[in-house]
Enzyme design. Structure first.
Site, short mmCIF file in Angstrom:
data_model
loop_
_atom_site.label_atom_id
_atom_site.label_comp_id
_atom_site.label_asym_id
_atom_site.label_seq_id
_atom_site.Cartn_x
_atom_site.Cartn_y
_atom_site.Cartn_z
N MET A 39 39.28 36.86 25.86
CA MET A 39 40.52 36.11 26.08
C MET A 39 40.20 34.62 26.23
O MET A 39 41.03 33.85 26.75
CB MET A 39 41.25 36.64 27.31
CG MET A 39 41.67 38.10 27.11
SD MET A 39 43.05 38.59 28.12
CE MET A 39 42.35 38.42 29.74
N GLY A 40 39.01 34.21 25.80
CA GLY A 40 38.66 32.79 25.85
C GLY A 40 38.24 32.36 27.25
O GLY A 40 37.92 33.21 28.09
N LEU A 42 35.47 30.88 27.91
CA LEU A 42 34.20 31.61 27.82
C LEU A 42 33.16 31.14 28.83
O LEU A 42 33.14 29.97 29.22
CB LEU A 42 33.63 31.47 26.40
CG LEU A 42 34.53 31.97 25.27
CD1 LEU A 42 33.83 31.82 23.93
CD2 LEU A 42 34.95 33.42 25.49
N HIS A 43 32.33 32.07 29.22
CA HIS A 43 31.20 31.77 30.12
C HIS A 43 29.99 32.57 29.62
O HIS A 43 30.08 33.29 28.61
CB HIS A 43 31.56 32.12 31.57
CG HIS A 43 32.14 33.50 31.73
ND1 HIS A 43 31.40 34.64 31.55
CD2 HIS A 43 33.40 33.92 32.01
CE1 HIS A 43 32.16 35.70 31.74
NE2 HIS A 43 33.39 35.30 32.02
N HIS A 46 30.37 36.26 28.53
CA HIS A 46 30.85 36.48 27.16
C HIS A 46 29.72 36.24 26.16
O HIS A 46 29.54 36.99 25.20
CB HIS A 46 31.98 35.50 26.81
CG HIS A 46 33.22 35.65 27.63
ND1 HIS A 46 33.63 34.70 28.55
CD2 HIS A 46 34.16 36.63 27.67
CE1 HIS A 46 34.76 35.08 29.10
NE2 HIS A 46 35.11 36.24 28.60
N GLY A 157 31.96 44.32 28.26
CA GLY A 157 31.18 44.16 29.48
C GLY A 157 31.48 45.24 30.50
O GLY A 157 32.62 45.67 30.66
N GLN A 163 38.06 49.41 31.92
CA GLN A 163 38.51 49.04 30.57
C GLN A 163 37.60 49.65 29.51
O GLN A 163 38.06 50.19 28.50
CB GLN A 163 38.51 47.51 30.46
CG GLN A 163 38.61 46.97 29.06
CD GLN A 163 38.76 45.47 29.03
OE1 GLN A 163 39.81 44.95 29.38
NE2 GLN A 163 37.72 44.76 28.63
P1 AMP Z 1 37.74 38.70 28.94
O1 AMP Z 1 37.70 37.42 28.21
O2 AMP Z 1 37.81 38.57 30.42
O3 AMP Z 1 38.76 39.66 28.38
O4 AMP Z 1 36.33 39.39 28.67
C1 AMP Z 1 35.88 39.64 27.37
C2 AMP Z 1 34.70 40.55 27.43
O5 AMP Z 1 33.66 39.93 28.18
C3 AMP Z 1 35.01 41.87 28.13
O6 AMP Z 1 34.35 42.92 27.45
C4 AMP Z 1 34.44 41.66 29.50
O7 AMP Z 1 34.06 42.86 30.15
C5 AMP Z 1 33.22 40.82 29.18
N1 AMP Z 1 32.79 40.09 30.38
C6 AMP Z 1 33.55 39.31 31.18
N2 AMP Z 1 32.83 38.87 32.21
C7 AMP Z 1 31.58 39.38 32.07
C8 AMP Z 1 30.37 39.31 32.83
N3 AMP Z 1 30.31 38.61 33.97
N4 AMP Z 1 29.29 39.96 32.38
C9 AMP Z 1 29.34 40.69 31.22
N5 AMP Z 1 30.46 40.81 30.47
C10 AMP Z 1 31.56 40.17 30.88
#
Ligand code: AMP
Length: 291
Positions: A39-40, A42-43, A46, A157, A163
């Protein structure tokens, strides 16, 4: 169709399904495409998914889409952090090949609603219990992205562990051929799980948040020392009751496959502790394997 050419690699960004599919159709049948939905905002968490996808596949497609149908609160959707230029530059540096950044209309047309899924008890506990309709929204968007891109593998993740389980169930239900690859949780040095929402924490809240993972680790230590699940739950609740900056929404211990909350441990099943906490308006989740 903008083409970014910074950092000596060429990453292509698509806003339209047709253009993306035209590009992906050129991938040889003996080459693999890895998909990383995001969902952007990013860190490093991601980017660790992108890195893993690059190792496994010839091509990596990231998607950036803040999916409206998975938000149960309008405020949370409106306040979701966005920084597309920064995201694209991070993805390009990470060696991502393609990025899909569709509009809501491109994904949903005029009908911005989630499909009705039946995941049994799995989507009624924890996140599903506290975020009504959330997993129907998640399954709907991930299914749509799988249909559009037809990836060989998709990376998720363990940070969002429930999820991940729901997506595996959706893939089974819809008999899709994509392989779901779970990736470990990346944390800040003080233990806080990386999250796009962390940028919304003020300094005091940020300083308080390592307490979340400390409690997960403490739960694991108590479990390994033979404590029963109920006393672990009570110890965590007590800790949060005494913390003025963090409000515990739930702490649950569930089996790792069906995500059924466990009253007692059967001595065999693999179980995890799951937590959701509010720091002011910011909702944070985390989890840990107990065995
Ligand atoms: P999101 O942008 O929050 O929807 O996350 C996108 C993907 O990144 C999802 O599969 C999350 O589980 C994964 N993700 C988010 N935060 C982390 C993290 N701290 N470590 C590993 N994967 C992550």
């Amino acid at each position: 169709m903008p083409l970014l050419t910074i950092f000596n690699t060429e990453m292509e960004v698509f806003e339209k399904v047709d253009f993306l599919q035209e590009k992906l159709a050129k991938i040889d049948s003996n080459q693999n495409l890895g998909l990383v939905p995001t969902m952007g905002a990013l860190h490093q968490g991601h980017l660790s998914l992108i890195e893993r996808a690059k190792k496994d596949n010839e091509f990596v497609l990231a998607t950036i889409f803040v999916n409206p149908t998975q938000f149960d609160k309008a405020d949370d959707l409106i306040n979701y952090p966005k920084d597309l230029d920064r995201d694209l530059s991070l993805l390009e540096k990470a060696g991502c090949n393609y990025v899909f950044v569709p509009s809501v209309q491109e994904v949903y047309g005029e009908n911005v609603v989630a499909e009705d899924y039946d995941f049994g008890p799995m989507d009624k506990v924890m996140e599903g219990r506290y975020r009504s309709g959330h997993f129907d929204g998640v399954a709907t968007i991930v299914h749509r992205l799988f249909e559009i891109a037809k990836p060989n593998r998709a990376y998720f993740g363990e940070k969002d562990y429930q999820q991940l389980a729901i997506i595996k169930a959706m893939v089974r239900q819809r008999s899709m051929s994509v392989e779901i690859v779970p990736c470990p949780i990346l944390r800040e040095t003080d233990g806080l799980a990386m999250s796009s929402r962390n940028v919304r924490l003020d300094d005091r809240q940020r300083q308080a948040t390592p307490f979340i993972y400390q409690n997960l680790e403490a739960a694991k230590v108590l479990f390994e020392a033979g404590q029963d699940l109920d006393s672990i739950r009570k110890a965590v609740q007590l800790g949060f009751d005494q913390n003025p900056l963090l409000e515990l929404e739930y702490f649950e211990i569930a089996d790792q496959d069906q995500l059924l909350p466990q009253k007692t441990w059967d001595g065999q099943s693999k179980i995890r502790a799951f937590i959701a906490v509010f720091a002011g308006q910011v909702r944070l989740i985390d989890n840990i394997a107990l065995n």
